[in-house]
Design a protein around this motif. Structure first.
Motif, PDB file in Angstrom:
ATOM      1  N   LYS A 160      -0.753   0.378 -12.546  1.00  0.00           N
ATOM      2  CA  LYS A 160      -0.334  -1.175 -12.150  1.00  0.00           C
ATOM      3  C   LYS A 160       0.652  -1.066 -10.984  1.00  0.00           C
ATOM      4  O   LYS A 160       0.533  -1.512 -10.007  1.00  0.00           O
ATOM      5  CB  LYS A 160       0.278  -1.863 -13.196  1.00  0.00           C
ATOM      6  CG  LYS A 160      -0.833  -2.529 -14.078  1.00  0.00           C
ATOM      7  CD  LYS A 160      -0.272  -3.473 -15.204  1.00  0.00           C
ATOM      8  CE  LYS A 160      -1.333  -3.990 -16.064  1.00  0.00           C
ATOM      9  NZ  LYS A 160      -0.873  -5.022 -17.136  1.00  0.00           N
ATOM     10  N   ALA A 161       1.452  -0.221 -11.197  1.00  0.00           N
ATOM     11  CA  ALA A 161       2.848   0.114 -10.121  1.00  0.00           C
ATOM     12  C   ALA A 161       2.105   0.510  -8.799  1.00  0.00           C
ATOM     13  O   ALA A 161       2.488  -0.001  -7.817  1.00  0.00           O
ATOM     14  CB  ALA A 161       3.652   1.205 -10.346  1.00  0.00           C
ATOM     15  N   LEU A 162       1.086   1.491  -9.006  1.00  0.00           N
ATOM     16  CA  LEU A 162       0.631   2.008  -7.666  1.00  0.00           C
ATOM     17  C   LEU A 162      -0.241   1.054  -6.993  1.00  0.00           C
ATOM     18  O   LEU A 162      -0.148   1.066  -5.931  1.00  0.00           O
ATOM     19  CB  LEU A 162      -0.080   3.321  -8.227  1.00  0.00           C
ATOM     20  CG  LEU A 162       0.525   4.577  -8.367  1.00  0.00           C
ATOM     21  CD1 LEU A 162      -0.209   5.584  -9.124  1.00  0.00           C
ATOM     22  CD2 LEU A 162       1.151   5.271  -7.076  1.00  0.00           C
ATOM     23  N   TYR A 163      -1.088   0.316  -7.850  1.00  0.00           N
ATOM     24  CA  TYR A 163      -1.846  -0.814  -7.273  1.00  0.00           C
ATOM     25  C   TYR A 163      -1.509  -1.867  -6.611  1.00  0.00           C
ATOM     26  O   TYR A 163      -1.411  -2.477  -5.672  1.00  0.00           O
ATOM     27  CB  TYR A 163      -3.148  -1.143  -8.294  1.00  0.00           C
ATOM     28  CG  TYR A 163      -3.983  -2.343  -7.816  1.00  0.00           C
ATOM     29  CD1 TYR A 163      -5.064  -1.933  -6.984  1.00  0.00           C
ATOM     30  CD2 TYR A 163      -3.902  -3.463  -7.994  1.00  0.00           C
ATOM     31  CE1 TYR A 163      -6.069  -2.654  -6.236  1.00  0.00           C
ATOM     32  CE2 TYR A 163      -4.820  -4.360  -7.219  1.00  0.00           C
ATOM     33  CZ  TYR A 163      -6.078  -3.900  -6.545  1.00  0.00           C
ATOM     34  OH  TYR A 163      -6.785  -4.765  -6.224  1.00  0.00           O
ATOM     35  N   ARG A 164      -0.337  -2.053  -7.518  1.00  0.00           N
ATOM     36  CA  ARG A 164       0.669  -3.347  -6.724  1.00  0.00           C
ATOM     37  C   ARG A 164       1.228  -3.039  -5.518  1.00  0.00           C
ATOM     38  O   ARG A 164       1.574  -3.829  -4.682  1.00  0.00           O
ATOM     39  CB  ARG A 164       1.560  -4.001  -7.848  1.00  0.00           C
ATOM     40  CG  ARG A 164       0.552  -4.925  -8.877  1.00  0.00           C
ATOM     41  CD  ARG A 164       1.374  -5.351  -9.954  1.00  0.00           C
ATOM     42  NE  ARG A 164       0.197  -5.964 -10.918  1.00  0.00           N
ATOM     43  CZ  ARG A 164       0.161  -6.332 -12.138  1.00  0.00           C
ATOM     44  NH1 ARG A 164       1.450  -5.998 -12.707  1.00  0.00           N
ATOM     45  NH2 ARG A 164      -0.686  -6.565 -12.725  1.00  0.00           N
ATOM     46  N   LYS A 165       1.772  -1.779  -5.504  1.00  0.00           N
ATOM     47  CA  LYS A 165       2.297  -1.176  -4.262  1.00  0.00           C
ATOM     48  C   LYS A 165       1.392  -1.109  -3.216  1.00  0.00           C
ATOM     49  O   LYS A 165       1.825  -1.507  -2.071  1.00  0.00           O
ATOM     50  CB  LYS A 165       3.143   0.146  -4.623  1.00  0.00           C
ATOM     51  CG  LYS A 165       4.048   0.604  -3.702  1.00  0.00           C
ATOM     52  CD  LYS A 165       4.611   2.159  -4.054  1.00  0.00           C
ATOM     53  CE  LYS A 165       5.463   2.467  -2.765  1.00  0.00           C
ATOM     54  NZ  LYS A 165       5.836   4.000  -3.353  1.00  0.00           N
ATOM     55  N   ALA A 166       0.135  -0.536  -3.321  1.00  0.00           N
ATOM     56  CA  ALA A 166      -0.804  -0.604  -2.376  1.00  0.00           C
ATOM     57  C   ALA A 166      -1.143  -2.089  -1.750  1.00  0.00           C
ATOM     58  O   ALA A 166      -1.087  -2.162  -0.680  1.00  0.00           O
ATOM     59  CB  ALA A 166      -1.909  -0.020  -3.128  1.00  0.00           C
ATOM     60  N   GLN A 167      -1.109  -3.131  -2.791  1.00  0.00           N
ATOM     61  CA  GLN A 167      -1.433  -4.442  -2.199  1.00  0.00           C
ATOM     62  C   GLN A 167      -0.256  -4.815  -1.243  1.00  0.00           C
ATOM     63  O   GLN A 167      -0.258  -5.570  -0.415  1.00  0.00           O
ATOM     64  CB  GLN A 167      -1.410  -5.136  -3.616  1.00  0.00           C
ATOM     65  CG  GLN A 167      -2.761  -5.273  -4.504  1.00  0.00           C
ATOM     66  CD  GLN A 167      -2.635  -6.115  -5.347  1.00  0.00           C
ATOM     67  OE1 GLN A 167      -1.872  -5.980  -6.340  1.00  0.00           O
ATOM     68  NE2 GLN A 167      -3.773  -6.961  -5.463  1.00  0.00           N
ATOM     69  N   ALA A 168       1.053  -4.476  -1.655  1.00  0.00           N
ATOM     70  CA  ALA A 168       2.112  -4.996  -0.795  1.00  0.00           C
ATOM     71  C   ALA A 168       1.983  -4.263   0.338  1.00  0.00           C
ATOM     72  O   ALA A 168       2.509  -4.877   1.375  1.00  0.00           O
ATOM     73  CB  ALA A 168       3.457  -4.822  -1.758  1.00  0.00           C
ATOM     74  N   HIS A 169       1.891  -2.982   0.679  1.00  0.00           N
ATOM     75  CA  HIS A 169       1.528  -2.341   1.730  1.00  0.00           C
ATOM     76  C   HIS A 169       0.858  -2.711   2.598  1.00  0.00           C
ATOM     77  O   HIS A 169       0.741  -2.751   3.926  1.00  0.00           O
ATOM     78  CB  HIS A 169       1.692  -0.827   1.241  1.00  0.00           C
ATOM     79  CG  HIS A 169       2.991   0.087   0.934  1.00  0.00           C
ATOM     80  ND1 HIS A 169       3.099   0.863   0.159  1.00  0.00           N
ATOM     81  CD2 HIS A 169       3.884  -0.193   1.558  1.00  0.00           C
ATOM     82  CE1 HIS A 169       4.183   1.312   0.234  1.00  0.00           C
ATOM     83  NE2 HIS A 169       4.940   0.793   1.013  1.00  0.00           N
ATOM     84  N   LYS A 170      -0.418  -3.042   2.125  1.00  0.00           N
ATOM     85  CA  LYS A 170      -1.627  -3.870   2.760  1.00  0.00           C
ATOM     86  C   LYS A 170      -1.174  -5.060   3.469  1.00  0.00           C
ATOM     87  O   LYS A 170      -1.193  -5.138   4.785  1.00  0.00           O
ATOM     88  CB  LYS A 170      -2.709  -4.106   1.767  1.00  0.00           C
ATOM     89  CG  LYS A 170      -4.005  -4.694   2.552  1.00  0.00           C
ATOM     90  CD  LYS A 170      -5.094  -5.037   1.671  1.00  0.00           C
ATOM     91  CE  LYS A 170      -6.083  -5.707   2.116  1.00  0.00           C
ATOM     92  NZ  LYS A 170      -6.205  -6.980   1.867  1.00  0.00           N
ATOM     93  N   GLU A 171      -0.454  -5.830   2.788  1.00  0.00           N
ATOM     94  CA  GLU A 171       0.125  -7.033   3.300  1.00  0.00           C
ATOM     95  C   GLU A 171       1.284  -6.705   4.314  1.00  0.00           C
ATOM     96  O   GLU A 171       1.314  -7.611   5.463  1.00  0.00           O
ATOM     97  CB  GLU A 171       0.556  -7.976   2.312  1.00  0.00           C
ATOM     98  CG  GLU A 171      -0.361  -8.547   1.436  1.00  0.00           C
ATOM     99  CD  GLU A 171      -1.513  -9.402   2.015  1.00  0.00           C
ATOM    100  OE1 GLU A 171      -1.434 -10.089   3.004  1.00  0.00           O
ATOM    101  OE2 GLU A 171      -2.649  -9.035   1.343  1.00  0.00           O
ATOM    102  N   LEU A 172       1.942  -5.821   4.408  1.00  0.00           N
ATOM    103  CA  LEU A 172       3.097  -5.455   5.139  1.00  0.00           C
ATOM    104  C   LEU A 172       2.411  -4.664   6.500  1.00  0.00           C
ATOM    105  O   LEU A 172       3.236  -4.137   7.250  1.00  0.00           O
ATOM    106  CB  LEU A 172       4.143  -4.617   4.343  1.00  0.00           C
ATOM    107  CG  LEU A 172       4.989  -5.439   3.386  1.00  0.00           C
ATOM    108  CD1 LEU A 172       5.761  -4.213   2.696  1.00  0.00           C
ATOM    109  CD2 LEU A 172       5.968  -6.247   4.100  1.00  0.00           C
ATOM    110  N   LYS A 173       1.025  -4.683   6.401  1.00  0.00           N
ATOM    111  CA  LYS A 173       0.421  -3.800   7.516  1.00  0.00           C
ATOM    112  C   LYS A 173       0.776  -2.264   7.443  1.00  0.00           C
ATOM    113  O   LYS A 173       0.330  -1.652   8.612  1.00  0.00           O
ATOM    114  CB  LYS A 173       0.629  -4.409   8.846  1.00  0.00           C
ATOM    115  CG  LYS A 173       0.628  -5.943   9.007  1.00  0.00           C
ATOM    116  CD  LYS A 173      -0.710  -6.327   8.468  1.00  0.00           C
ATOM    117  CE  LYS A 173      -0.829  -8.056   8.820  1.00  0.00           C
ATOM    118  NZ  LYS A 173      -2.064  -8.527   8.270  1.00  0.00           N
TER     119      LYS A 173
END
Length: 307
Positions: free
Chosen positions: A262-275
């Motif tokens: 969950k931590a890795l996936y949510r971190k990936a989602q955040a990085h996607k939104e941060l471009k």
């Protein structure tokens, strides 16, 4: 008449067994540990802790010899005499893993991490078990786990003091899993933290993410060692588009559990939104080493790679 040979004490037998073990003579070590156990059991001054160590040592010899069934039996004996003995937990976990009893192995690895969250072997073992269980049972694998025992605070403190007093050459943890020691929360704080976390979870279900963040933040003041509170708060930060805060919470979770999906996936989602595509891809690749068939991660990876 020839002089009768003096019988060796349990401590001498143990020491000789240790020397045989170091030289790879596991069968001989097993025999010596067995003699030491018999000597100590008939000793009026027998100490449960010393007996626990002997069973744990013999378990290690059995494990090295590939006799996993006997290793499990000896670890059970050791843990009955000295609850939450980390070496016995790790040896039993390794034996269970070799026997493909992955759920039991996962429970032992996670229990060992409650005692000392900096054990590299336990982190690595947990990650392997997550991968194996996901392949066997799918994403609902956690529902089939036996209960994970809670290590009481008094036991954690006692074992931590022993570990601090003993010399160690343990290597640093890989993948950022080692972190500064956190103070162990009291049983009262753990209960209060759980109550606040549950209240936060209820607010998330209602879509009240800001209020949930407040509950999770209060929960973490009581128990800063609960990984899921960080990942749950990260979910709320994502919902409120507070992406840097989400990354920070995921990083905290990953310091305690380097393979937390969950931590890795949510971190990936955040990085996607941060471009930050490179960071996003890195997060997803780490996740996929733990769960190679994670459909959400594969889909997100495909999306960001297209861009």
């Amino acid at each position: 008449m020839p002089q009768k040979q003096k019988s060796r004490s349990w401590a001498e037998l143990k020491q000789t067994g240790n020397e045989c073990f170091k030289m790879g003579q596991y069968g001989e070590a097993t025999s010596l540990y067995s003699q030491a156990i018999r000597e100590l059991e008939k000793n009026s001054k027998k100490n449960p802790e010393n007996l626990s160590i002997l069973y744990s040592n013999r378990a290690a010899a059995y494990l090295k010899d590939g006799n996993c069934g006997e290793c499990v039996k000896d670890c059970n004996q050791s843990l009955e005499l000295s609850a939450f003995n980390v070496k016995s937990l790790l040896r039993r976990a390794a034996a269970y893993e070799a026997l493909e009893h992955y759920r039991k192995a996962y429970v032992d690895y996670k229990t060992a991490l409650q005692v000392d969250c900096n054990i590299a072997a336990a982190h690595d073992g947990t990650n392997r078990m997550v991968k194996a269980l996901t392949e066997a049972d799918g994403l609902s694998w956690r529902e089939k786990l036996p209960p994970i025992p809670t290590v009481p605070l008094s036991v954690r403190e006692k074992l931590a003091q022993k570990a601090a007093a003993a010399p160690t050459n343990a290597p640093p943890q890989p993948n950022g899993t080692r972190h500064a020691d956190r103070p162990a929360p009291s049983d009262k704080d753990m209960k209060r933290g759980q109550t606040l976390k549950d209240e936060g979870n209820a607010l998330v279900k209602k879509g009240e993410h800001q209020k949930a963040i407040e509950k999770y933040s209060q929960s973490l003041k009581h128990n800063p060692t609960e990984v899921t509170t960080y990942t749950n708060r990260a979910l709320c930060y994502l919902a409120l588009k507070r992406y840097q805060d989400a990354v920070a919470d995921c990083d905290e979770a990953l310091k305690m559990d380097g393979g937390n999906v969950k931590a890795l996936y949510r971190k990936a989602q955040a990085h996607k939104e941060l471009k930050d595509v490179a960071a996003c891809v890195d997060d997803l690749n780490k996740l996929l080493t733990v769960e190679p068939k994670n459909s959400a991660a594969l889909k997100l990876l495909q999306e960001v790679q297209k861009k």
